[in-house]
Enzyme design. Structure first.
Site, PDB file in Angstrom:
ATOM      1  N   SER A 142      44.886  34.277  33.590  1.00 56.04           N
ATOM      2  CA  SER A 142      43.570  33.968  33.049  1.00 56.04           C
ATOM      3  C   SER A 142      43.454  34.647  31.697  1.00 56.04           C
ATOM      4  O   SER A 142      44.221  35.555  31.370  1.00 56.04           O
ATOM      5  CB  SER A 142      42.489  34.501  34.000  1.00 56.04           C
ATOM      6  OG  SER A 142      41.214  34.537  33.392  1.00 56.04           O
ATOM      7  N   TYR A 155      38.979  41.184  39.522  1.00 55.33           N
ATOM      8  CA  TYR A 155      39.560  39.975  38.938  1.00 55.33           C
ATOM      9  C   TYR A 155      40.429  40.327  37.744  1.00 55.33           C
ATOM     10  O   TYR A 155      41.567  39.861  37.616  1.00 55.33           O
ATOM     11  CB  TYR A 155      38.448  39.009  38.527  1.00 55.33           C
ATOM     12  CG  TYR A 155      38.950  37.649  38.147  1.00 55.33           C
ATOM     13  CD1 TYR A 155      39.371  36.741  39.129  1.00 55.33           C
ATOM     14  CD2 TYR A 155      39.014  37.241  36.820  1.00 55.33           C
ATOM     15  CE1 TYR A 155      39.838  35.478  38.789  1.00 55.33           C
ATOM     16  CE2 TYR A 155      39.475  35.988  36.467  1.00 55.33           C
ATOM     17  CZ  TYR A 155      39.891  35.107  37.461  1.00 55.33           C
ATOM     18  OH  TYR A 155      40.367  33.858  37.109  1.00 55.33           O
TER      19      TYR A 155
END
Length: 258
Positions: A142, A155
Site C-alpha cells: 500500500s 495497517y
C-alpha cells in the site's frame, strides 16, 4: 534471427496463478489481468457470496490465510496435478488501530492477515515454484507501506513489513529463479474507501495526485502482468508504487511552485 523483444515476453500461457482475496476489488482486477495474459487463475476468498459471484470466471476456493493447516492443504491439493507458478498475496484487512488504544486485538488481527498470511502462502507456493524451476511472488502492499496512517498503526506496520518480507523472499529464493516483488497501490475507489472519492477529502486527494485523478482498477493490469511474466526476470525485491505519483508530491498541483 534472435530478437531482443520476444513476442511472448508477457505471455502467461501454461502458468498457474493463485490470487488470494481475488474475489473482489483490486484482487479481482489483477486476477482478470493474469487470466487475460494466458494464466490459469485460482482465486481464493473467505466470503461465500463474493466467491460465488466470480465462480463463472475462475476456479474459486475458500481460504482463510490465517489458518495455517488450511493454507497447507490448499497448496497440497493444487500440487496433486499442477504447480503454482505465480502467487499474488492480495488478501488483507484494514482496522482502526490508533496507538492510544489499549486493546491489541486489531493489531494482532492485522499482523495475522496482512503479514503472517502472505508468509504462510509464500512458504507453501515456493515449494511448487522450486519444482517448476521458476516462480513469481507478488505481495500487495500500500502507499501506507511508505506513509504513516493516522488511525491505524497496525495497517502501516503490516504493509511496511510486507515490503521487508518481499526483500527477504527475493534474496532467499533468487537462486531458485523465483522473483518476489511488491505492488503499492495508491488511492483507488474500493469498498473500503466507500464514498471518499465523492467527498471533499477525495477531491483533495485528486488535487495532490500528479496524474490528476484517482486510480482505476485497470491501472493495475500492466504492472501485475509484468511482474508475473518473464519480462521481469531480472527484477526482484522491488516495491512499485501504482499511485499516479501521489507519493512523490508534496502539495496541491493547482497551487503552483513555491
Amino acid at each position: 534471427m534472435t530478437t531482443a523483444f520476444p513476442p511472448d515476453l508477457f505471455s502467461l500461457k501454461g502458468q498457474v496463478a493463485v490470487v488470494t482475496g481475488g474475489n473482489g476489488g483490486l484482487g479481482l482486477a489483477m486476477a482478470r489481468a493474469l487470466q487475460d495474459a494466458g494464466a490459469t487463475v485460482v482465486v481464493t476468498g473467505r466470503d461465500p457470496g463474493k466467491n460465488a459471484a466470480v465462480a463463472d470466471e475462475f476456479e474459486v476456493r475458500p481460504l482463510d490465510v490465517t489458518d495455517s493447516p488450511a493454507v497447507t492443504r490448499f497448496f497440497a491439493d493444487l500440487g496433486r496435478d499442477r504447480d503454482v507458478h505465480i502467487l499474488v498475496n492480495n488478501a488483507g484487512i484494514f482496522l482502526d488501530d490508533p496507538v492510544s488504544a489499549g486493546d491489541l486485538s486489531a493489531w494482532e488481527r492485522m499482523i495475522d492477515v496482512n503479514l503472517t498470511g502472505p508468509l504462510r502462502c509464500a512458504r507453501e507456493a515456493a515449494g511448487h515454484m522450486r519444482r517448476a524451476g521458476r516462480g513469481k511472488i507478488i505481495n500487495i502492499g500500500s502507499m501506507y507501506s511508505v506513509l504513516g496512517h493516522p488511525r491505524s498503526a497496525g495497517y502501516t506496520a503490516t504493509k511496511a513489513g510486507l515490503v521487508g518480507l518481499t526483500r527477504s523472499l527475493a534474496t532467499e529464493l533468487g537462486g531458485h529463479n523465483i522473483q518476489a516483488n511488491a505492488i503499492l497501490p495508491g488511492w483507488f475507489p474500493t469498498d473500503g474507501n466507500g464514498d471518499l472519492p465523492r467527498r471533499p477529502e477525495g477531491e483533495e486527494i485528486r488535487r495532490r495526485t500528479p496524474a490528476g485523478r484517482w486510480g482505476q482498477v485497470s491501472d493495475l493490469a500492466g504492472v501485475t502482468v509484468f511482474l508475473a511474466s518473464r519480462a521481469s526476470d531480472f527484477v526482484t525485491g522491488a516495491a512499485v508504487p501504482v499511485d499516479g505519483g501521489y507519493l512523490v508530491n508534496d502539495r496541491f498541483l493547482d497551487e503552483g511552485p513555491v
